[in-house]
Design a protein around this motif. Structure first.
Motif, PDB file in Angstrom:
ATOM      1  N   MET A   1       0.835  -1.192   0.000  1.00 22.13           N
ATOM      2  CA  MET A   1       0.000   0.000   0.000  1.00 22.13           C
ATOM      3  C   MET A   1       0.875   1.250   0.000  1.00 22.13           C
ATOM      4  SD  MET A   1      -2.982   1.037   2.698  1.00 22.13           S
ATOM      5  CE  MET A   1      -3.911   2.556   2.483  1.00 22.13           C
ATOM      6  N   THR A   2       0.542   2.204  -0.848  1.00 21.04           N
ATOM      7  CA  THR A   2       1.330   3.426  -0.954  1.00 21.04           C
ATOM      8  C   THR A   2       1.158   4.290   0.289  1.00 21.04           C
ATOM      9  OG1 THR A   2       1.083   3.446  -3.354  1.00 21.04           O
ATOM     10  CG2 THR A   2       1.703   5.516  -2.313  1.00 21.04           C
ATOM     11  N   LYS A   3       2.274   4.796   0.804  1.00 20.72           N
ATOM     12  CA  LYS A   3       2.251   5.724   1.927  1.00 20.72           C
ATOM     13  C   LYS A   3       2.238   7.150   1.380  1.00 20.72           C
ATOM     14  CE  LYS A   3       4.848   2.554   4.883  1.00 20.72           C
ATOM     15  NZ  LYS A   3       6.096   2.360   5.664  1.00 20.72           N
ATOM     16  N   ILE A   4       1.571   8.049   2.117  1.00 27.95           N
ATOM     17  CA  ILE A   4       1.340   9.407   1.629  1.00 27.95           C
ATOM     18  C   ILE A   4       1.989  10.426   2.553  1.00 27.95           C
ATOM     19  CG2 ILE A   4      -0.417  11.157   1.086  1.00 27.95           C
ATOM     20  CD1 ILE A   4      -0.435   8.849  -0.867  1.00 27.95           C
ATOM     21  N   ILE A   5       2.657  11.405   1.948  1.00 26.49           N
ATOM     22  CA  ILE A   5       3.030  12.628   2.646  1.00 26.49           C
ATOM     23  C   ILE A   5       2.163  13.739   2.068  1.00 26.49           C
ATOM     24  CG2 ILE A   5       4.990  13.027   1.079  1.00 26.49           C
ATOM     25  CD1 ILE A   5       6.396  14.434   3.461  1.00 26.49           C
ATOM     26  N   SER A   6       1.467  14.449   2.942  1.00 34.23           N
ATOM     27  CA  SER A   6       0.560  15.513   2.520  1.00 34.23           C
ATOM     28  C   SER A   6       1.274  16.854   2.582  1.00 34.23           C
ATOM     29  CB  SER A   6      -0.677  15.564   3.419  1.00 34.23           C
ATOM     30  OG  SER A   6      -1.409  14.367   3.368  1.00 34.23           O
ATOM     31  N   ILE A   7       1.132  17.644   1.530  1.00 29.61           N
ATOM     32  CA  ILE A   7       1.628  19.017   1.509  1.00 29.61           C
ATOM     33  C   ILE A   7       0.413  19.923   1.603  1.00 29.61           C
ATOM     34  CG2 ILE A   7       2.938  20.737   0.216  1.00 29.61           C
ATOM     35  CD1 ILE A   7       3.816  17.865  -1.312  1.00 29.61           C
ATOM     36  N   VAL A   8       0.403  20.843   2.562  1.00 26.57           N
ATOM     37  CA  VAL A   8      -0.750  21.718   2.764  1.00 26.57           C
ATOM     38  C   VAL A   8      -0.351  23.157   2.450  1.00 26.57           C
ATOM     39  CG1 VAL A   8      -1.875  20.188   4.406  1.00 26.57           C
ATOM     40  CG2 VAL A   8      -0.304  21.902   5.259  1.00 26.57           C
ATOM     41  N   GLU A  30      11.707  13.609  -5.685  1.00 34.24           N
ATOM     42  CA  GLU A  30      11.868  12.162  -5.808  1.00 34.24           C
ATOM     43  C   GLU A  30      11.672  11.543  -4.429  1.00 34.24           C
ATOM     44  OE1 GLU A  30      15.507  11.109  -7.673  1.00 34.24           O
ATOM     45  OE2 GLU A  30      15.132  12.318  -9.469  1.00 34.24           O
ATOM     46  N   LEU A  31      10.686  10.660  -4.326  1.00 34.70           N
ATOM     47  CA  LEU A  31      10.339  10.060  -3.046  1.00 34.70           C
ATOM     48  C   LEU A  31      10.846   8.622  -2.952  1.00 34.70           C
ATOM     49  CD1 LEU A  31       6.682  11.298  -2.422  1.00 34.70           C
ATOM     50  CD2 LEU A  31       8.852  12.413  -1.918  1.00 34.70           C
ATOM     51  N   PRO A  32      11.005   8.124  -1.727  1.00 38.84           N
ATOM     52  CA  PRO A  32      11.414   6.722  -1.568  1.00 38.84           C
ATOM     53  C   PRO A  32      10.370   5.777  -2.164  1.00 38.84           C
ATOM     54  CG  PRO A  32      11.588   7.936   0.506  1.00 38.84           C
ATOM     55  CD  PRO A  32      10.859   8.820  -0.446  1.00 38.84           C
ATOM     56  N   ASP A  33      10.808   4.572  -2.488  1.00 39.98           N
ATOM     57  CA  ASP A  33       9.881   3.561  -3.002  1.00 39.98           C
ATOM     58  C   ASP A  33       8.718   3.370  -2.026  1.00 39.98           C
ATOM     59  OD1 ASP A  33      11.479   3.185  -5.191  1.00 39.98           O
ATOM     60  OD2 ASP A  33      12.450   1.369  -4.413  1.00 39.98           O
ATOM     61  N   GLY A  34       7.514   3.271  -2.575  1.00 43.26           N
ATOM     62  CA  GLY A  34       6.329   3.040  -1.756  1.00 43.26           C
ATOM     63  C   GLY A  34       5.686   4.301  -1.227  1.00 43.26           C
ATOM     64  N   TRP A  35       6.222   5.476  -1.606  1.00 40.91           N
ATOM     65  CA  TRP A  35       5.686   6.746  -1.135  1.00 40.91           C
ATOM     66  C   TRP A  35       5.158   7.583  -2.297  1.00 40.91           C
ATOM     67  CZ3 TRP A  35       5.164   8.800   3.786  1.00 40.91           C
ATOM     68  CH2 TRP A  35       5.703   8.029   4.822  1.00 40.91           C
ATOM     69  N   SER A  36       4.146   8.369  -2.014  1.00 41.84           N
ATOM     70  CA  SER A  36       3.647   9.367  -2.956  1.00 41.84           C
ATOM     71  C   SER A  36       3.237  10.605  -2.165  1.00 41.84           C
ATOM     72  CB  SER A  36       2.441   8.836  -3.749  1.00 41.84           C
ATOM     73  OG  SER A  36       2.040   9.777  -4.743  1.00 41.84           O
ATOM     74  N   TRP A  37       2.962  11.693  -2.870  1.00 42.77           N
ATOM     75  CA  TRP A  37       2.509  12.909  -2.199  1.00 42.77           C
ATOM     76  C   TRP A  37       1.108  13.276  -2.657  1.00 42.77           C
ATOM     77  CZ3 TRP A  37       1.247  16.553  -5.760  1.00 42.77           C
ATOM     78  CH2 TRP A  37       1.974  16.603  -6.961  1.00 42.77           C
ATOM     79  N   GLU A  38       0.407  14.006  -1.801  1.00 46.43           N
ATOM     80  CA  GLU A  38      -0.821  14.691  -2.183  1.00 46.43           C
ATOM     81  C   GLU A  38      -0.653  16.154  -1.807  1.00 46.43           C
ATOM     82  OE1 GLU A  38      -4.101  13.038   0.043  1.00 46.43           O
ATOM     83  OE2 GLU A  38      -3.492  14.046   1.906  1.00 46.43           O
ATOM     84  N   TRP A  39      -1.240  17.029  -2.609  1.00 44.87           N
ATOM     85  CA  TRP A  39      -1.099  18.466  -2.365  1.00 44.87           C
ATOM     86  C   TRP A  39      -2.478  19.036  -2.089  1.00 44.87           C
ATOM     87  CZ3 TRP A  39       0.329  22.736  -6.414  1.00 44.87           C
ATOM     88  CH2 TRP A  39       0.679  23.916  -5.743  1.00 44.87           C
ATOM     89  N   CYS A  40      -2.728  19.418  -0.856  1.00 47.18           N
ATOM     90  CA  CYS A  40      -4.006  19.994  -0.448  1.00 47.18           C
ATOM     91  C   CYS A  40      -3.883  21.518  -0.465  1.00 47.18           C
ATOM     92  CB  CYS A  40      -4.406  19.494   0.931  1.00 47.18           C
ATOM     93  SG  CYS A  40      -4.666  17.708   1.002  1.00 47.18           S
ATOM     94  N   ARG A  81      -8.461  18.142   5.258  1.00 43.90           N
ATOM     95  CA  ARG A  81      -8.790  17.376   4.052  1.00 43.90           C
ATOM     96  C   ARG A  81      -7.706  16.374   3.679  1.00 43.90           C
ATOM     97  NH1 ARG A  81      -8.734  19.609  -0.458  1.00 43.90           N
ATOM     98  NH2 ARG A  81      -7.705  21.603  -0.015  1.00 43.90           N
ATOM     99  N   SER A  82      -6.581  16.419   4.345  1.00 44.79           N
ATOM    100  CA  SER A  82      -5.435  15.593   3.968  1.00 44.79           C
ATOM    101  C   SER A  82      -5.564  14.186   4.530  1.00 44.79           C
ATOM    102  CB  SER A  82      -4.137  16.236   4.460  1.00 44.79           C
ATOM    103  OG  SER A  82      -4.044  16.160   5.879  1.00 44.79           O
TER     104      SER A  82
END
Length: 260
Positions: A1-8, A30-40, A81-82
C-alpha cells in the motif's frame, strides 16, 4: 500500500500568481519507493481560482475553498482534508528545494523519538538572487524545549517554521496551526517543541519568496498591539503545553508520536 506525505498550502488572491512555481517544485521531488505525495491547496476566501493555474490531470492536487480566515486557518482546513501520515507545510509563493520530502520522510521513519522536522532556508528575492537565513542551529536533533528557549530570549524562532513537516497525530493533538492573523506557524513550532524532539537539516529545504504582497510586510507583523497580543498568546500556549508535557514520562513520547 502506498504511503502518503501531505503538503498543505493556503492561497489568497495576491499569492496565486506564484502557485505554478510551487507545483513544479513539488512535482520534481523524488520520493522513496512506496511513497507518494498529495497536495491539499486551500483557497482562503472567494475568487482565488487556484485550480485554473494548476494541471487538471494530476489527481494528486486537491483544491478546496473555505471562508476567508487568514493563512493559518486555511492551512488547518487543508490539513483537515489531507490523508498523509506526515504533513508538510508549503506557502503558495514558496518553492520546495530538491530532495526535501525524501529527507523529511527518512528522518521520521527512522527516528521514533522525533515528531517534526525543519530545514535550512534561503530567501528568494524579487530579482532572483538568494540570501541565507541567519543563525541556524547545528544539524541534527533539536531537543524538546530548545526552540522555546531561543524564542524566549530573542522573540523570534531560530528555525524557520515555514519548513515544518509533522507527524499527523502530533499535529492533530495541537489542532493544526494557531488561528492568528500571522505567526500561527511560530505558535505551532513552539507547541511541537513542548511535546517532542525535532530535527534540523542543514541542507536547503525551502526557497522563501520575498515580495511586496506577503503578509510579513504589513506594519502590524512585527510591532504594535497586535504583535504584542500574538506573542503573548503564543507564549501562554507554549508554557501551558510545556507544563502539561512535563507530567508525562519521557518514555511515553514515542507512543504519542506513532500513527494509528
Amino acid at each position: 500500500m502506498t504511503k502518503i506525505i501531505s503538503i498543505v498550502t493556503p492561497v489568497h488572491g495576491p499569492g496565486v500568481r506564484f502557485i505554478t512555481d510551487a507545483y513544479r517544485s513539488i512535482d520534481a521531488q523524488e520520493l522513496p519507493d512506496g511513497w507518494s505525495w498529495e497536495w491539499c491547496v486551500q483557497e482562503d476566501g472567494d475568487g482565488v481560482d487556484a485550480a485554473v493555474q494548476l494541471p487538471s490531470d494530476d489527481p494528486r492536487i486537491l483544491v478546496g475553498s473555505s471562508r476567508q480566515g487568514g493563512p493559518h486557518v486555511a492551512r488547518t482546513m487543508a490539513f483537515a482534508r489531507s490523508t498523509g501520515q506526515y504533513v508538510k507545510s508549503l506557502d503558495a509563493d514558496d518553492r520546495l528545494a530538491p530532495g526535501v520530502l525524501a529527507r523529511d520522510i527518512a528522518v521520521l521513519t527512522s527516528r521514533a523519538d522525533v515528531g517534526w522536522t525543519t530545514s535550512r532556508v534561503l530567501d528568494l528575492m524579487e530579482d532572483g538572487t538568494t540570501r541565507a537565513f541567519e543563525g541556524d542551529p547545528e544539524a541534527g536533533l533539536l531537543p524538546r524545549g530548545s526552540s522555546y528557549a531561543f524564542w524566549e530570549q530573542h522573540r523570534r524562532p531560530q528555525i524557520h517554521p515555514a519548513t515544518l513537516c509533522v507527524r499527523r497525530p502530533l499535529l492533530a493533538l495541537l489542532g493544526g496551526w494557531m488561528a492568528l492573523p500571522a505567526s500561527g506557524d511560530t505558535g505551532l513550532l513552539l507547541g511541537l517543541d513542548a511535546l517532542s524532539h525535532g530535527w534540523f537539516s542543514d541542507e536547503i529545504g525551502l526557497l522563501y519568496r520575498k515580495h511586496a504582497d506577503q503578509i510579513t510586510t504589513h506594519p502590524a507583523h512585527s510591532a504594535g498591539s497586535e504583535w504584542e497580543a500574538r506573542m503573548s498568546l503564543i507564549q501562554e500556549h507554549a508554557v501551558a503545553l510545556r507544563a502539561w508535557s512535563g507530567i508525562r514520562n519521557a518514555s511515553d513520547a514515542p507512543d504519542l508520536l506513532q500513527n494509528h
